[in-house]
Write a protein that holds these residues in place. Structure first.
Motif: not given
Length: 330
Positions: A201, A213, A215, A238, A247
């Protein structure tokens, strides 16, 4: 605003006795990805572009559990999942059950930007991928010899493997006897030759204070076909908003129950906690007996992380020159 910041992870559950070669390989990959993100941020790329860029790089390398090198289902196939979230407007995209998409994180972004939905899975996600013209590969591309060996051991132990652990009975059935196994270097009770990696992530805040973010994962080794973990679930694995981006990695079912990523933003907003305080609070108060880790950034240019496993591969950097690559508490 405190400038840009970036953090990247390669999964929680790392044994502190991980062989030096493995440590070095992981640190080199995290360093490469971190530098890629730093360069992009210095070039004024938006946070959402940077998290996709970094996670794509992690998906291409088989060292961690995403894209090529994904953990395998009980059927011996790779079923991948990913999610991405843009903090300023809380836009998000997620995918699950992918078997041919080379870079799941990029398909997740296309779901966010090119579809009327937030989440597509299995045949519907694959069909959308074909419509969007993303790069497709045979499922064999994602399967490594190491993970085939790990799956074999997991099946013999009748276990679903999380963070490299498997019941000792499985090891006994895979060796000529206890004496034979004692001479083999082990990690969390597993022979090093069948090391299994974890989720990846990235979280970023850019120089404009925009958080994002991303992941991506292959999930649990020996998981049931069709199992969906925390990584594609917005708010669980996330989350990004105007305050922060998070993450997560680790025991997916525990992360889902805790809505772990969203809770960091919630306690910052409702309790007035700072980023690291929020991470510490959530790790302590929300996981019950679950095992997990997380990375986070705030709109003020802070980075934070936490884990209650034996370790977590991670790297982070800030605009003021701070850089860290580590996997344990040191």
């Amino acid at each position: 605003m405190g400038g840009w910041a970036i953090a990247v992870h390669g999964g929680a559950g790392v044994d502190p006795n991980l062989p030096p070669q493995r440590q070095e390989e992981a640190k080199q990959l995290l360093t490469c990805c971190l530098n890629l993100g730093i360069s992009a941020l210095r070039s004024s790329l938006p946070a959402i572009d940077v998290v996709e860029l970094v996670v794509r790089e992690l998906e291409i390398d088989p060292l961690f559990n995403s894209g090529r090198g994904s953990a395998l289902t009980a059927k011996g196939t790779a079923e991948m999942e990913a999610s991405i979230m843009d903090g300023p407007r809380r836009r998000c995209g997620a995918v699950s059950g992918l078997t041919t998409v080379k870079n799941p994180i990029s398909l997740a972004r296309l779901v966010m930007e090119k579809s009327p939905h937030s989440y597509l899975a299995f045949s519907g996600a694959e069909e959308f991928a074909r419509q969007q013209g993303v790069e497709l590969v045979d499922n064999e591309y994602f399967i490594t010899e190491e993970n085939l060996g790990m799956l074999k051991l997991a099946k013999e132990a009748n276990a679903i493997v999380f963070d490299y652990r498997i019941p000792a009975v499985g090891l006994e059935s895979c060796s000529a006897g206890a004496g034979a196994m004692e001479s083999v270097m082990q990690m969390n009770g597993l022979p090093i030759s069948i090391y299994a990696p974890e989720t990846v992530g990235c979280v970023v805040v850019d120089s404009q204070g925009r958080c994002a973010a991303a992941t991506s994962t292959g999930g649990l080794m020996n998981k049931m076909s069709g199992r969906i973990g925390d990584s594609p679930l917005i708010g669980a694995g996330t989350y990004a908003c105007d305050l922060c981006a998070v993450s997560c990695t680790g025991e997916g079912e525990a992360i889902i129950r805790a809505t772990l990523a969203r809770d960091v933003a919630a306690v910052m907003e409702y309790k007035g906690l700072g980023l690291q305080e929020a991470v510490n609070y959530v790790m302590k108060e929300r996981l019950d007996e679950g095992k997990a880790g997380m990375i986070a950034v705030s709109r003020n240019g802070e980075v934070g992380y936490g884990f209650n496993t034996t370790g977590m591969f991670r790297g982070c950097a800030t605009e003021d020159g701070f850089v860290e690559i580590s996997f344990d508490n040191n």
